[in-house]
Scaffold this motif. Structure first.
Motif, PDB file in Angstrom:
ATOM      1  N   ASP A  50      20.196 -35.224  -4.294  1.00  0.00           N
ATOM      2  CA  ASP A  50      20.015 -33.951  -3.948  1.00  0.00           C
ATOM      3  C   ASP A  50      18.793 -33.160  -3.475  1.00  0.00           C
ATOM      4  N   ARG A 102      23.134 -42.758  -5.394  1.00  0.00           N
ATOM      5  CA  ARG A 102      22.867 -41.227  -6.378  1.00  0.00           C
ATOM      6  C   ARG A 102      22.028 -42.047  -7.648  1.00  0.00           C
ATOM      7  N   GLY A 144      23.235 -39.776 -11.341  1.00  0.00           N
ATOM      8  CA  GLY A 144      24.049 -39.214 -10.576  1.00  0.00           C
ATOM      9  C   GLY A 144      25.581 -39.911  -9.956  1.00  0.00           C
ATOM     10  N   TYR A 175      16.177 -34.080 -10.270  1.00  0.00           N
ATOM     11  CA  TYR A 175      17.048 -32.579 -10.177  1.00  0.00           C
ATOM     12  C   TYR A 175      18.233 -32.931 -10.661  1.00  0.00           C
ATOM     13  N   THR A 176      18.872 -34.014 -10.106  1.00  0.00           N
ATOM     14  CA  THR A 176      20.310 -34.178 -10.757  1.00  0.00           C
ATOM     15  C   THR A 176      20.423 -34.507 -12.116  1.00  0.00           C
ATOM     16  N   ASP A 203      15.936 -38.691  -5.697  1.00  0.00           N
ATOM     17  CA  ASP A 203      16.989 -37.754  -6.002  1.00  0.00           C
ATOM     18  C   ASP A 203      17.909 -37.431  -4.813  1.00  0.00           C
ATOM     19  N   SER A 213      19.899 -29.929 -15.994  1.00  0.00           N
ATOM     20  CA  SER A 213      21.046 -28.824 -15.791  1.00  0.00           C
ATOM     21  C   SER A 213      20.262 -27.368 -16.154  1.00  0.00           C
TER      22      SER A 213
END
Lengths: 186, 186
Positions: free
Chosen positions: A103, B18, B22, A20-21, A101, A24
């Motif tokens: 996020d 992260r 990230g 996900y991170t 991930d 884009s």
DNA sequence: GTCTATACGGGGATAGAC
DNA sequence: GTCTATCCCCGTATAGAC
């Protein structure tokens, strides 16, 4: 195929490849051959599109797992079929991958999709283990839920080892090792 | 502690939290309380700093694993000590986490650090399994390398399940399930 | 439904002053 | 060694035209 559909499928691909991170909106649009406006017309943003994409991926994964577990035969044969089913080992698990991930883990609605998928898989496997115990093929000393968690963990961990090594070998070793442990008494 | 040191430790923390994709240079600098110029004076860029940070993390992880495996006792006791050692389950594995990162897998020098860490761990465990077989505590029917891969995979996969569920429970189940399988004949 | 324009901060780095 | 300035493109949208 309409743009909305292409966007979802592109998001699925990219979430698998880059998480996900690392994905884009722009990259999704490019892959889907859709414009900025199109994407934001169909989805409120990256988060919402990801939610749809993950739901779709989770459904597909469950269907594939269910298919391999529907193999006719004993409980141990079903588990063997699940463990050795065709996999794109070096690409990793499309769902498990997302657990790394930050996020995803932070966004409750996204994380819960992973939780539900693995809960379903573990429960399904636990039932098969229990049925194997009733049929006398699996040791009654094993806890079905613990054993199911072990099976799923070996697959997920196998992906981690394989990607780290850039080789499918450790995945195959981990699966063989588990099968040997399960079969030990038979 | 000088800036160089703070930068490495901050990078270690952020890579854990992260991942590589990230984590931005800015974020590292902020956490290290170091400026842009400072970071680029000590390191050629994000990639090089990450390499140092990962090397450090890998060494620490090996030291911790070795410590738990140095528990006195039988082979199965050592394996049990490794599996049940103190872990920050919901944060995941500091090394295995990076296997999900596309930019790590693509960068050969970074990926190889993961490969080396897991190769060392699997080899170390394989030796312990083999010694358990010589001592008669472990079934001679098991392949030591396969079994070692299974053990490491259960831990790595356990992290995935725990993070997905936002609960340590599946990790603990997977470990219990594995221990039951290993102990089954004893 | 899709396009283009516009926005603002961040990612990742280089350059030169101090 | 560290600071500040500067760079250019990307991330992630919003606004309004067509």
């Amino acid at each position: 195929m309409d743009a909305r559909e292409r966007l979802i499928e592109s998001a699925q691909d990219l979430l698998w490849e880059r998480g996900y991170t690392g994905t884009s909106p722009r990259a999704i649009q490019h892959r889907a051959d859709a414009g900025q406006g199109s994407m934001y017309h169909h989805f409120a943003g990256k988060h919402e599109l990801a939610r749809e994409a993950i739901a779709r991926t989770a459904d597909q994964l469950k269907a594939e797992a269910a298919a391999s577990l529907a193999t006719p035969g004993t409980a141990t044969e079903k588990i063997g079929a699940y463990l050795t089913r065709q996999r794109d080992v070096l690409r990793g698990c499309r769902v498990g991958r997302l657990a790394a991930d930050p996020d995803i883990i932070t966004a409750a609605d996204l994380r819960e999709q992973l939780a539900a998928t693995f809960a379903w898989l573990r429960e399904t496997l636990a039932r098969i283990v229990a049925s194997g115990q009733r049929a006398g093929q699996v040791s009654p000393r094993l806890d079905p839920h613990d054993t199911a968690a072990t099976i799923v963990a070996v697959v997920q961990g196998g992906y981690v080892l394989a990607r780290s090594a850039d080789s499918t070998e450790p995945f195959e070793q981990a699966v063989s090792g588990l099968l040997a442990l399960i079969m030990k008494e038979s």
